[in-house]
Scaffold this active site. Structure first.
Site, short mmCIF file in Angstrom:
data_model
loop_
_atom_site.label_atom_id
_atom_site.label_comp_id
_atom_site.label_asym_id
_atom_site.label_seq_id
_atom_site.Cartn_x
_atom_site.Cartn_y
_atom_site.Cartn_z
N TRP A 145 0.81 -1.22 0.00
CA TRP A 145 0.00 0.00 0.00
C TRP A 145 0.84 1.28 0.00
CZ3 TRP A 145 -4.62 -1.06 3.90
CH2 TRP A 145 -5.52 -1.93 3.27
N HIS A 181 12.55 -2.59 -1.17
CA HIS A 181 11.75 -2.08 -2.29
C HIS A 181 12.53 -0.97 -2.99
CE1 HIS A 181 8.60 0.02 -4.48
NE2 HIS A 181 7.94 -1.12 -4.45
N GLU A 208 10.99 -6.86 -9.31
CA GLU A 208 10.25 -5.64 -9.63
C GLU A 208 11.09 -4.72 -10.50
OE1 GLU A 208 6.81 -4.98 -6.72
OE2 GLU A 208 8.49 -3.76 -6.09
N SER A 231 3.06 -2.54 -12.02
CA SER A 231 1.86 -2.28 -12.83
C SER A 231 0.99 -3.51 -13.05
CB SER A 231 2.25 -1.65 -14.18
OG SER A 231 2.82 -0.37 -13.96
N GLY A 272 1.04 -2.70 -6.18
CA GLY A 272 0.96 -1.38 -5.55
C GLY A 272 -0.41 -0.77 -5.80
N GLY A 273 -0.46 0.15 -6.75
CA GLY A 273 -1.67 0.95 -7.03
C GLY A 273 -2.96 0.14 -7.07
P1 PGA Z 1 2.58 -0.77 -8.84
O1 PGA Z 1 3.66 -0.92 -7.67
O2 PGA Z 1 1.75 -2.02 -8.83
O3 PGA Z 1 1.79 0.45 -8.46
O4 PGA Z 1 3.34 -0.61 -10.11
C1 PGA Z 1 4.29 -2.16 -7.42
C2 PGA Z 1 5.27 -2.02 -6.28
O5 PGA Z 1 5.90 -0.95 -6.14
O6 PGA Z 1 5.47 -2.97 -5.49
#
Ligand code: PGA
Length: 250
Positions: free
Chosen positions: A10, A95, A167, A213, A234-235
């Site tokens: 989050w 991260h 990532e 993403s 994330g988002g």
């Molecule tokens: P995102 O972020 O899904 O918004 O691209 C992923 C993350 O940073 O773990």
């Protein structure tokens, strides 16, 4: 079969109150027999609200970072023990936003991983290349280097309890998801490095998540790749319906 992990990062979103209301919407959307492991990592101050809302469900709660010291004069830091005491059982470490904005190095991430394991947390250790490294075709070099400087420093026993999240930084928050083929190739390389260092069996057990993403409309293609043992989102994890749709595709 490796059990898939669908994890939510989050970042710096959601107060305790917003966390409670997310869970009120999210839990009824889940199949109680869902085979995957669901891990939600809210901001530290919202962990108690998340732990209480998720109690009795298949959801586990994690932190987004921790410090390696147990306690001491480290203003602003939170230890792995403190996360554990608040009810978290997982933690995201290394991260790219921590590396970029807070200058964390591979050796910091290794110390944090060891501290998290000592406290009984399950770490999700993030690695991945920057946009310029991607463009220059250096993805494999970066993965090998980060693996060697980070998780390779764990003992075999410690390594067995760690997950890795691949990532690629060019894919994070950009809408520019890696193709299933690109993600799968990176995961294979990570597994190959793991095999060289920790042996074939440990490498086969290792769970590698993809992050960057991930959305309800691209999750199915990603999950068709047997190399992907889940995702770190994330988002799209901030909305209960969208994260539930992602979890269903595990
Ligand atoms: P995102 O972020 O899904 O918004 O691209 C992923 C993350 O940073 O773990």
């Amino acid at each position: 079969m490796r059990r898939r992990i669908m994890a939510a990062n989050w970042k710096m979103y959601k107060t305790a109150e917003q966390t409670t209301s997310f869970f009120e919407q999210f839990i009824p959307l889940l199949d109680p027999n869902e085979a995957c492991r669901i891990v939600i990592c809210p901001p530290a101050l919202s962990i108690p609200a998340a732990v209480s809302a998720a109690s009795g469900t298949q959801i586990r709660i994690g932190g987004q970072n921790c410090y390696w010291g147990k306690e001491g004069a480290f203003t602003g830091e939170i230890s792995a023990e403190m996360l554990r005491a608040a009810g978290a059982t997982w933690v995201i470490l290394g991260h790219s936003e921590r590396r970029q904005h807070f200058h964390e190095t591979d050796s910091d991430v290794l110390k944090k991983t060891q501290a998290a394991l000592d406290a009984g947390l399950s770490p999700i250790v993030c690695i991945g290349e920057k946009p310029d490294e991607h463009k220059a075709g250096k993805t494999n070099d970066v993965i090998v280097r980060q693996f060697a400087a980070g998780v390779a420093g764990l003992t075999e026993e410690q390594f067995a309890k760690v997950c890795i999240a691949y990532e690629p930084i060019w894919a994070i928050g950009t809408g520019n998801v890696a193709t299933p083929e690109i993600a799968s190739a990176a995961h294979k390389l990570i597994r190959c490095e793991a095999e060289k260092r920790f042996g074939a069996e440990a490498a086969q057990q290792l769970r590698i998540l993809y992050g960057g993403s991930v959305k309800p409309d691209n999750i199915k293609g990603l999950m068709r790749e047997p190399e992907l043992d889940g995702v770190l989102v994330g988002g799209a994890s901030l909305d209960a319906h969208s994260f539930a749709a992602i979890v269903k595709s595990a």
